[in-house]
Design an enzyme around this catalytic site. Structure first.
Site, short mmCIF file in Angstrom:
data_model
loop_
_atom_site.label_atom_id
_atom_site.label_comp_id
_atom_site.label_asym_id
_atom_site.label_seq_id
_atom_site.Cartn_x
_atom_site.Cartn_y
_atom_site.Cartn_z
N HIS A 121 0.80 -1.22 0.00
CA HIS A 121 0.00 0.00 0.00
C HIS A 121 0.84 1.27 0.00
O HIS A 121 1.88 1.35 0.64
CB HIS A 121 -0.94 0.01 1.21
CG HIS A 121 -0.24 -0.08 2.53
ND1 HIS A 121 0.25 1.02 3.19
CD2 HIS A 121 0.06 -1.15 3.31
CE1 HIS A 121 0.81 0.65 4.33
NE2 HIS A 121 0.72 -0.67 4.42
N ASP A 122 0.38 2.23 -0.78
CA ASP A 122 0.94 3.58 -0.81
C ASP A 122 2.34 3.66 -1.39
O ASP A 122 3.02 4.68 -1.22
CB ASP A 122 0.91 4.21 0.59
CG ASP A 122 -0.49 4.24 1.18
OD1 ASP A 122 -1.34 4.97 0.65
OD2 ASP A 122 -0.73 3.50 2.17
N GLY A 139 5.01 -1.12 2.78
CA GLY A 139 4.19 0.06 2.55
C GLY A 139 5.00 1.34 2.48
O GLY A 139 6.05 1.47 3.10
#
Length: 262
Positions: A121-122, A139
């Site tokens: 994520h991200d 992440g």
């Protein structure tokens, strides 16, 4: 003629360009958009609020747009955005972003991403990168343009890999990797300048000389990081052709919150 295999499941609401090809048993969710010329291999799952650009080749068994592996995720409509002309090999897993960060995981254009690569994520992946088999990005990781990451490498959360850097096989990246450098190992160590990559990209002799000087200032002169930055900044006037490369390095160093590999 339809290019969607009859065994594929494409949810109502999905937006696929007419030239998209979808292989057997693939599953595409209702919030997915896929651009012209992209091919989706057999048994792929593309879900979530995911946008895939044009002319990507997604091989069989990839999983794109699944919810983040983050206990804080509470179902927010975060996104995955993939650019154009990427090669995404078998069993890759790219997750949505989280509300606690920018809310989007981003992969740019013309990336060569080999099997079993995980992009959490991200993350922000630039353009023209190469990631070998089993690379794992935790992440919030950033990977600059033209970076190469060797197989079985793990990158700790919030680390950054600079443009034109090369990370060797089976490395443990727990510090920021400055642009143009070659690093490897566990513990991570800087081995030199990515001369092969720079020459392949037609960097001039003057620019390569300036980059080698930046390496020397950072790693061979016993300077503090601030002293090295001041000396690096001066190179922009000494070698005007390398001003853009100097600015890239200085900006990367200035933004390093985790410290650089030294």
């Amino acid at each position: 003629m339809s290019q969607i295999h009859p065994t594929a499941i494409v949810a109502e609401g999905a937006c696929l360009h007419p030239t998209v090809a979808v292989g057997p048993y693939a599953v595409i969710g209702p919030h997915v958009t896929i651009g012209a010329g992209t091919t989706v291999g057999a048994h792929c799952v593309i879900e979530g609020h995911t946008t895939v650009g044009a002319d990507n080749r997604i091989f069989q068994f990839a999983s794109l747009g699944a919810v983040p592996q983050d206990k804080k995720y509470a179902g927010e409509p975060t996104r995955l955005v993939i650019g154009d002309r990427n090669t995404i090999r078998e069993f890759c897993t790219f997750n949505l972003g989280t509300a606690q960060d920018k809310g989007v995981t981003t992969i740019g254009d013309d990336n060569w991403i080999m099997a079993y690569v995980h992009i959490a994520h991200d993350c922000v992946v630039g353009h023209q990168t190469t990631m070998s088999n089993n690379v794992t990005l935790a992440g919030h990781v950033e990977v600059g343009d033209w970076a190469t990451v060797g197989g079985l490498t793990g990158v700790l959360q919030r680390m950054r890999i600079g443009a034109h850097a090369m990370v060797g096989f089976a490395s443990h990246v727990n510090k920021d990797v400055p642009p143009f450098m070659v690093v490897d190992g566990n513990p991570l160590a800087v081995r030199g300048v990515n001369l092969v990559g720079l020459r392949r990209r037609d960097f001039s002799a003057e620019c390569i000389t300036a980059i080698r000087e930046m390496h020397k200032l950072l790693y061979r002169q016993g300077l503090t990081l601030e002293q090295a930055r001041e000396a690096i900044q001066a190179l922009a006037e000494q070698v005007p052709d390398a001003a853009q490369d100097v600015a890239l390095m200085d900006g990367f160093l200035a933004a390093s919150a985790q410290g650089i590999a030294r």
